[in-house]
Design an enzyme around this catalytic site. Structure first.
Site, short mmCIF file in Angstrom:
data_model
loop_
_atom_site.label_atom_id
_atom_site.label_comp_id
_atom_site.label_asym_id
_atom_site.label_seq_id
_atom_site.Cartn_x
_atom_site.Cartn_y
_atom_site.Cartn_z
N ARG A 112 0.75 -1.18 0.08
CA ARG A 112 0.08 -0.10 -0.04
C ARG A 112 0.75 1.50 0.21
O ARG A 112 1.95 1.27 0.54
CB ARG A 112 -0.83 0.17 1.22
CG ARG A 112 -2.01 -1.23 1.28
CD ARG A 112 -2.49 -1.46 2.38
NE ARG A 112 -3.45 -2.46 2.31
CZ ARG A 112 -3.50 -3.86 2.55
NH1 ARG A 112 -2.24 -4.18 2.58
NH2 ARG A 112 -4.34 -4.66 2.40
N HIS A 137 -0.28 -2.31 -4.69
CA HIS A 137 0.30 -3.24 -5.77
C HIS A 137 0.55 -2.43 -6.98
O HIS A 137 0.20 -3.36 -8.14
CB HIS A 137 -0.37 -4.59 -5.92
CG HIS A 137 -0.74 -5.40 -4.62
ND1 HIS A 137 0.50 -5.66 -3.88
CD2 HIS A 137 -1.52 -6.27 -4.00
CE1 HIS A 137 0.22 -6.43 -2.55
NE2 HIS A 137 -0.98 -6.56 -2.94
N HIS A 208 3.38 -12.65 -5.25
CA HIS A 208 2.35 -12.95 -4.11
C HIS A 208 1.38 -14.07 -4.16
O HIS A 208 0.33 -14.30 -4.28
CB HIS A 208 1.24 -11.81 -4.49
CG HIS A 208 0.26 -11.29 -3.34
ND1 HIS A 208 -0.45 -12.10 -2.69
CD2 HIS A 208 0.28 -10.21 -3.00
CE1 HIS A 208 -1.24 -11.35 -1.85
NE2 HIS A 208 -0.64 -10.27 -1.81
N ASP A 282 -2.19 -9.34 8.20
CA ASP A 282 -2.08 -8.83 6.80
C ASP A 282 -0.81 -7.93 7.09
O ASP A 282 -1.24 -6.66 7.03
CB ASP A 282 -3.20 -8.35 6.28
CG ASP A 282 -2.74 -7.82 4.75
OD1 ASP A 282 -1.72 -8.10 4.31
OD2 ASP A 282 -3.73 -7.31 4.10
N GLU A 347 5.15 -12.68 1.38
CA GLU A 347 5.78 -11.56 0.48
C GLU A 347 6.86 -10.99 1.02
O GLU A 347 7.00 -10.05 1.97
CB GLU A 347 4.56 -10.85 0.26
CG GLU A 347 3.26 -11.16 -0.29
CD GLU A 347 2.33 -10.37 0.05
OE1 GLU A 347 2.24 -9.26 -0.47
OE2 GLU A 347 1.36 -10.61 0.83
#
Length: 382
Positions: A112, A137, A208, A282, A347
């Site tokens: 982000r 992304h 990802h 996340d 990631e």
């Protein structure tokens, strides 16, 4: 951990096929994963898409040049049966139907960027907002939706390249990116990213892939055992934007410095505001590896299959995402729906929203400089 061993045969080297374009020549229209190569042949953005295959006696990886995506990844389980351990689709049209991140290369900037803006040399750069009021992304024209050029030289190596034009999604500079996928002798998929730009810009790349080491996306990953080599993480606000703080994981659900079942870590504080903000994990962890590719950054182990995935990287951070937003509305390979908590993403990256956090490791790339990042996904049986 018992690692599977293999040797390349001289015959394989002698008969390796050199591919100088996106068209992959193959003697068999099917791979072990039962994916049909013809189902990945299409014209997207004026370029041709294809399915490439890397393989050795124990593993097989299917990669499409659409978004540089890992489509399938077959590894043997504890019974020596091959399992496909990544979520994805069995045809290009499903990847095109709805923007998604399954297996994709994320660029120019993964994760982000708050409010889709940042300042670079006094200029305000505005990125396409494709995540509410924020960019994620790479914006609406991020690299997950672009077609790369492919060059497969043998069964173990694939090269993908892409030229991102100045202004794409709002980012400055013409950027040339190259990605090398290598299936190594110790049963690892190594991904090497390099890039250069003709203007000052920002670059932060990752893959990802959504991993489910049980081989069945209907099995949730909360029973998997996770290790993250990090004593700190970066908390987020209610919109999943990092607050700018770096806080200890000690005595929180974010402490995976000792391998633990994901659900047991959550039980430390199941009402955690951080978990509630994103309905699970996340978040970005601040790695203690200091860029050492020999030091494991993270690992995840499935008690169901016995498969263990270990991640190595030279990046300072890793985003752990537990597929919190999957809701069974999409069906993948073998028509199996993607369910909430049905995968885990690991990631490797610089920290999210870094362009707006000057004290964090920089992702600025100057003309004449070369960007490089490495991620290694190594598989074994435990």
């Amino acid at each position: 951990m018992l690692k599977l061993k293999y040797n390349f045969s001289l015959f394989a080297f002698a008969t390796a096929i050199v591919i100088l374009s996106c068209v992959q020549k193959a003697t068999n229209s099917k791979v072990k994963s039962s994916l049909e190569k013809a189902n990945f042949e299409a014209i997207v953005n004026g370029d041709s898409t294809h399915l490439f295959t890397l393989k050795n006696p124990h593993m097989e990886v299917g990669i499409t040049n659409y978004g540089g995506r890992i489509v399938s990844l077959l590894v043997p389980d504890k019974n020596n049966s091959p399992l496909d351990v990544v979520l994805g689709f069995d045809n290009i049209q499903d990847y095109l139907a709805k923007p998604n991140s399954f297996g994709a290369t994320m660029g120019r900037v993964t994760n982000r960027i708050a409010n889709g803006t940042f300042v670079l040399d006094g200029d305000t750069i505005r990125i396409d907002k494709n995540n509410g009021q924020h960019a994620i992304h790479g914006g609406s024209k991020g690299w997950r939706q672009q077609v790369f050029k492919g060059n497969q030289r043998n069964d173990s190596t694939l090269f993908l390249s892409y030229r991102s034009p100045d202004g794409e999604s709002g980012f400055p500079g013409n950027v040339e990116v190259n990605i090398q996928y290598t299936l190594t002798q110790n049963n690892a998929l190594r991904i090497d990213y390099t890039a250069k730009s003709d203007k000052k810009t920002v670059i932060n790349l990752t893959n990802h892939s959504f991993f489910n080491l049980s081989g069945n996306p209907q099995n949730i990953v909360l029973d998997d055992i996770l290790f993250v080599n990090a004593g700190y993480f970066t908390p987020v606000d209610s919109q999943a934007i990092p607050t700018g703080k770096i806080v200890p994981v000690l005595n929180t659900p974010f402490d995976f410095t000792t391998p633990i079942k994901i659900k047991d870590a959550i039980k430390r504080d199941s009402t955690s505001e951080q978990l509630r903000f994103v309905s699970g994990f996340d978040h970005n962890w601040v790695l203690d590896t200091k860029g050492n590719l020999n030091d494991p950054a993270a690992s995840v182990y499935s008690p169901i299959s016995g498969i263990k995935l270990t991640v190595y990287t030279d990046e300072p951070g890793i985003q752990v995402y537990t597929a919190n937003t999957l809701d069974q509305s999409q069906k993948g390979k073998k028509n199996i729906p993607f369910r909430k908590y049905g995968a885990i993403c690991l990631e490797t990256q610089h920290f999210p929203d870094t362009p707006n956090k000057p004290s964090w490791p920089s992702i600025v790339l100057n003309p004449g400089e070369k960007y490089h990042s490495t991620c290694i996904y190594e598989f074994g049986i435990e």
